[in-house]
Design an enzyme around this catalytic site. Structure first.
Site, short mmCIF file in Angstrom:
data_model
loop_
_atom_site.label_atom_id
_atom_site.label_comp_id
_atom_site.label_asym_id
_atom_site.label_seq_id
_atom_site.Cartn_x
_atom_site.Cartn_y
_atom_site.Cartn_z
CD GLU A 156 11.92 26.62 120.10
OE1 GLU A 156 12.58 26.52 120.75
OE2 GLU A 156 11.50 25.67 119.14
CB SER A 204 14.58 -13.94 78.43
OG SER A 204 14.54 -15.37 78.95
#
Lengths: 676, 298
Positions: free
Chosen positions: A86, A369
């Site tokens: 970084e 059902s």
């Protein structure tokens, strides 16, 4: 010549001076509303976490809160890796890396198609703490000023500590400690070089490099990190190579990540936010104790995954809409404790990462059902019928005012003639359910369903008998639990207790039910639903060797759009739905439709087998006014002395086969056939 | 010659300036003085700058959320504290607004239950049932929730399963309060006695004519009346039996005004007394109330 050169120099100096003056004016203009930097810097990290726990004690989710981990408790490999990749001049600059900035300026200006950033760790910290992610020149400039401030006020170690404790790594992990625990199940101090280099690569794009979903990409990023570490002298090339080749033991996507139980957690979060508001839930450090049984949840997910693996190759996928990939089969399951209403497991779809739509709670699909038990209950309660009452399975036509008559078809297409109601439910005979609906009226059916716990809107039409109003699996599981508990209704719930961060109770759930339906009639319906599994449309359950006392009902809707099985033991009620999100039939390669008994019941059985394997065998309690009588399934009369096939029915006091009314008038109507 | 030509083109001041600028540039790259100066300036003005930006916003939300939770937990704790100090269910009822609830231990609820008048207690829950629940060892806590017309009471086992639940309405609790301390009212203001109010002399005269067993039936706790320092002026009889008892209201004169103290009497004995006061021979259910003239107070 000399004069013009001098003029040029003076002009240059003047321009430079003017630019410097303008820069200072701009600096002071920006300074006016530059944010205040908190002191100490660690204050920004320490926010209480809201934690959500399973009933079995596991921590399911941590929201928001972070605890500062000091640098000496973080693996040096990770710190070296993050600095190398970084901001390798982190220890030298004062907040801005000017050389990198110039290089980035040059690249961005003159190399088309390439974008290079030059943010230092301090600038990234400033950005994460104070600014939105909107890219503007002014934001960038303000971010640089705050970085300068941070560098002037705090030491490098303090800055690095704040940075590694707040960066996002994906899968909900904020800070290196959470990341180490989420990805590797260990603390940040225990990270190896291989693990540290993988983690250090993630903050650049947590989604793009997510190792669970894009492992190869994450490995490539790890290689970049390791190369940078070699370049900065943090490790040797040999060490880097060894780390790259080292196997990575990624922690399975466990209960601590939203992938497992994610649907349940979404539901819990919504309930919490409705009660306390989003800010309290995310920032107040609540401790939430839920009803989820982590083991049962895992069993549900395993059972559904295995079931889908069996169904996927069997099914002919429906055609894809233009520009879209073919729809994937979806599934949902809800499991509720019969005697409390506590939701023990909830799966809202096949993959939470793929679709967060919670089909177990939010879906509104016709139960087919599966709705018939409410019809039979209403018929027993309001019309004085019982499981041995005889109806005739025949073509019926039910008149509907102002509309054509409704003629329901049986799933098989045949009519079997006279039969007792227990057999009619076991075989899921539509014509008889329609006759019952006409006999008792739709308001009585809706009333029975409501008392059991169905909350979705129910249309007062004759076809309600065949489940033409949408419901959710959670509703079905909870409503069937009312039958299982002998008529005591328990509201389904997910949250047992909520505490604040110091353990003071904010709310706790009382577990009490109320009688909403008659115990003896409920038992009669339960006994009939046992026959669904023993000899009816749910026989697959027994074939899959789920042998505990259980009852249930299959459901299949028109054109095989939905397949259901909802059933229960004396302690646990569960509902499984299988279907596509858009209306597409469940058909195999031969064009045969998949019923609830074929598609959903095996998944239910697989789950229930696992979920109840450690439980002692329990029978359904028999109310005192129930007695069992064996009758002939076609006549409802006692079997002749010389034998013959009988069916055992549960009758209440005062009910007797000899009192059975014979129903032969077929002037009733039924909608297009719902299946078993 | 060349030097002269250069000197003619570049002035000394220009060279010096360029040198200074170059030195400043190099120094900046080596010593970072611009960043340091600017950073130091920013640090010195930090306190004057606004608390704005994501982290401050999040901080404010955290603070606000914590104060909401603090309020919720604090209110609940304060309510629990007050509930623990409540001496009766009536007092507890008065502490709670509709919708509010408290959790008591099983022991504390038993204490409050024991303070209820026996008839009311029996009506609420049989003491034998309570004994059974206590004996089973499953009953650990009691949750009381105020509704618009009374209290919902839930007896809970340790897992919060409800063992028993029942409602206690306001009216019998108000009665219990009258029995324990009396209320600052006249008998006419209490609906239960309306139309059945008698002068105290007439009540006590009729009482003295009864046998010992009947007297004990009318006034099972005569010591409660003996303890009253003020004069009893009128007596009201309720005609509603609760668990075999009816309520007797004794209006007393106190310096602060009239006050009614209620005591339970066994229904059969009170009805006999009433028959005697009204000149009837047979004791039975309530018949004719007193005339308004009789009922008027002193």
């Amino acid at each position: 010549m000399k004069r013009s050169l001098r003029l040029l120099l003076q002009l240059g100096l003047f321009s430079a001076g003017a630019a410097a003056a303008a820069a200072w004016v701009y600096v002071f203009f920006v300074l006016r509303d530059l944010p205040r930097v908190p002191e100490p810097l660690s204050r920004i990290i320490e926010t209480p976490a809201t934690e959500i726990y399973a009933a079995s004690g596991e921590r399911l989710l941590v929201l928001g809160g972070r605890e500062l981990v000091p640098l000496h408790r973080i693996s040096p490999h990770f710190l070296q890796a993050v600095i190398a990749v970084e901001d390798h001049r982190f220890w030298e600059h004062r907040g801005i890396d000017k050389l990198r900035l110039l290089k980035a300026f040059w690249v961005n200006l003159f190399r088309r198609g390439r974008l290079e950033g030059a943010s230092t760790i301090t600038q990234q910290l400033a950005k994460n703490l104070f600014f939105t992610f909107r890219r503007t020149f002014e934001r960038k400039f303000r971010e640089m000023l705050v970085a300068l401030h941070i560098e002037a006020r705090f030491g490098k170690s303090e800055i690095l500590e704040a940075y590694v404790n707040q960066i996002a790594f994906g899968v909900g992990a904020l800070g290196v400690e959470q990341a180490a625990r989420s990805f590797f199940g260990k603390s940040a101090s225990q990270l190896t070089l291989a693990e540290a280099s993988l983690l250090a690569g993630l903050p650049k794009s947590p989604t793009r490099y997510n190792p669970y979903r894009h492992f190869e990409r994450a490995k490539q990023r790890q290689r970049t990190v390791l190369r940078r570490m070699v370049a900065t002298g943090a490790v040797t090339a040999a060490e880097a190579e060894e780390a790259f080749r080292a196997p990575l033991a990624l922690r399975p996507r466990s209960r601590e990540t939203p992938a497992s139980g994610g649907y349940f957690l979404d539901w819990v979060m919504k309930e919490l936010e409705d009660r306390y508001g989003s800010d309290v839930v995310h920032h107040a450090g609540l401790k939430v104790f839920t009803t989820l049984d982590a083991r049962m949840q895992a069993q549900a997910e395993e059972a559904l995954t295995a079931g889908l693996a069996r169904l996927d190759p069997l099914l002919k996928p429906p055609p894809a809409a233009e520009g879209e990939s073919p729809p994937r089969l979806q599934v949902a399951l809800a499991a509720v404790e019969v005697h409390s209403g506590a939701v023990r497991a909830l799966v809202g779809g096949r993959d939470y990462a793929e679709s967060e739509f919670n089909r177990a709670v939010q879906n509104n699909r016709q139960p087919g059902s599966g709705f018939k038990p409410f019809v039979y209950y209403a018929a027993f309660e309001k019309a004085g019928l019982h499981p041995a009452s005889v109806f005739v399975d025949q073509r019926v036509s039910i008149p509907i005012p102002g509309q054509p008559s409704w003629t329901p078809r049986n799933f098989s297409g045949d009519y079997e003639g006279p039969m007792i109601l227990k057999r009619a439910l076991a075989q899921s005979v539509n014509s008889i359910a329609a006759q019952l609906a006409q006999r008792v009226g739709t308001p009585a059916i809706i009333d029975a369903a409501r008392r059991c716990g169905i909350k979705s809107p129910l249309a007062a039409v004759p076809s309600i008998a065949l489940g033409t109003s949408g419901v959710s699996p959670l509703e079905m599981a909870s409503a069937f639990a009312t039958f299982a508990s002998g008529g005591i209704r328990h509201e389904p719930f997910a949250i047992r207790r909520v505490e604040d961060s110091s353990g003071r109770i904010l709310e706790e759930r009382l577990i009490g039910g109320r009688r909403t339906i008659d115990a003896a009639i409920a038992f009669q319906v339960v006994d009939m639903m046992r026959a669904v599994i023993r000899e009816g449309t749910g026989r697959a359950i027994l074939q899959l060797e789920f042998r505990a006392p259980a009852a249930g009902k299959t459901g299949t809707t028109d054109d095989y759009l939905d397949a259901w099985f909802t059933g229960f033991t004396p302690t646990l009620s569960a509902s499984v739905w299988v279907g596509y999100d858009r209306a597409a039939p469940l058909r195999d390669a031969n064009g045969r439709g998949l019923t609830g008994g074929r598609a959903a019941a095996p998944l239910w059985a697989e789950f229930m087998k696992r979920a109840t394997e450690d439980e002692p065998r329990r029978e359904f309690p028999i109310p005192p006014d129930i007695r069992f009588v064996t009758v002939v399934p076609t006549t409802g009369e006692p079997p002749p002395p010389w034998g013959g096939r009988g069916m055992e029915v549960a009758l209440r006091l005062g009910q007797a086969p000899s009192l059975i009314p014979r129903q032969e008038d077929p002037t009733v109507a039924v909608p297009p056939g719902s299946g078993p | 010659m060349a030097v002269g030509r250069l000197r003619s083109r570049v002035s000394l001041s220009g060279v010096l300036l360029a040198a200074v600028l170059a030195a400043a540039g190099v120094a900046e790259f080596r010593l970072h003085w611009v960043e340091s100066l600017l950073g130091a300036y920013l640090a010195s003005t930090n306190a004057e700058r606004p608390e704005s930006g994501l982290i401050w916003e999040q901080g404010r939300r955290t603070q606000s959320a914590l104060s909401v939770v603090e309020q919720l937990a604090g209110d609940r704790e304060a309510q629990q504290r007050r509930a623990r100090n409540a001496a009766s269910l009536g007092e507890l009822l008065a502490l709670l607004a509709p919708g509010q609830a408290v959790m008591l231990s099983a022991e504390h609820f038993r204490e409050l239950y024991q303070k209820l008048p026996p008839a009311l207690a029996h009506e609420l829950l049989s003491p034998f049932e309570l004994l059974r629940l206590a004996g089973e060892g499953r009953w650990s806590r009691t949750y009381l929730e105020r509704s618009s017309d009374g209290l919902m009471i839930y007896l809970l086992e340790p897992g919060n399963h409800v063992l028993r639940q029942f409602r206690l309405s306001d009216a019998p609790l108000a009665l219990a309060a009258r029995r324990s301390e009396g209320v600052e009212r006249t008998l006419e203001q209490i609906a239960a006695f309306r139309g059945r109010i008698y002068p105290a002399e007439r009540f006590f005269a009729a009482l003295s004519e009864l046998g010992e067993e009947e007297r004990r039936g009318v006034l099972p706790q005569p010591e409660r009346l003996l303890g009253v320092a003020a004069q009893i002026v009128r007596v009201g009889l309720s005609d509603e039996a609760l668990g075999g008892f009816v309520e007797l209201g004794f209006e007393i004169r106190t310096p602060s005004g009239p006050r009614v103290l209620s005591l339970p009497g066994q229904d059969w004995a009170v009805w006999r007394l009433r028959a005697r006061m009204e000149g009837r021979r047979e004791a039975g259910g309530p018949s004719s109330p007193l005339s308004p003239a009789d009922a008027r107070g002193p």
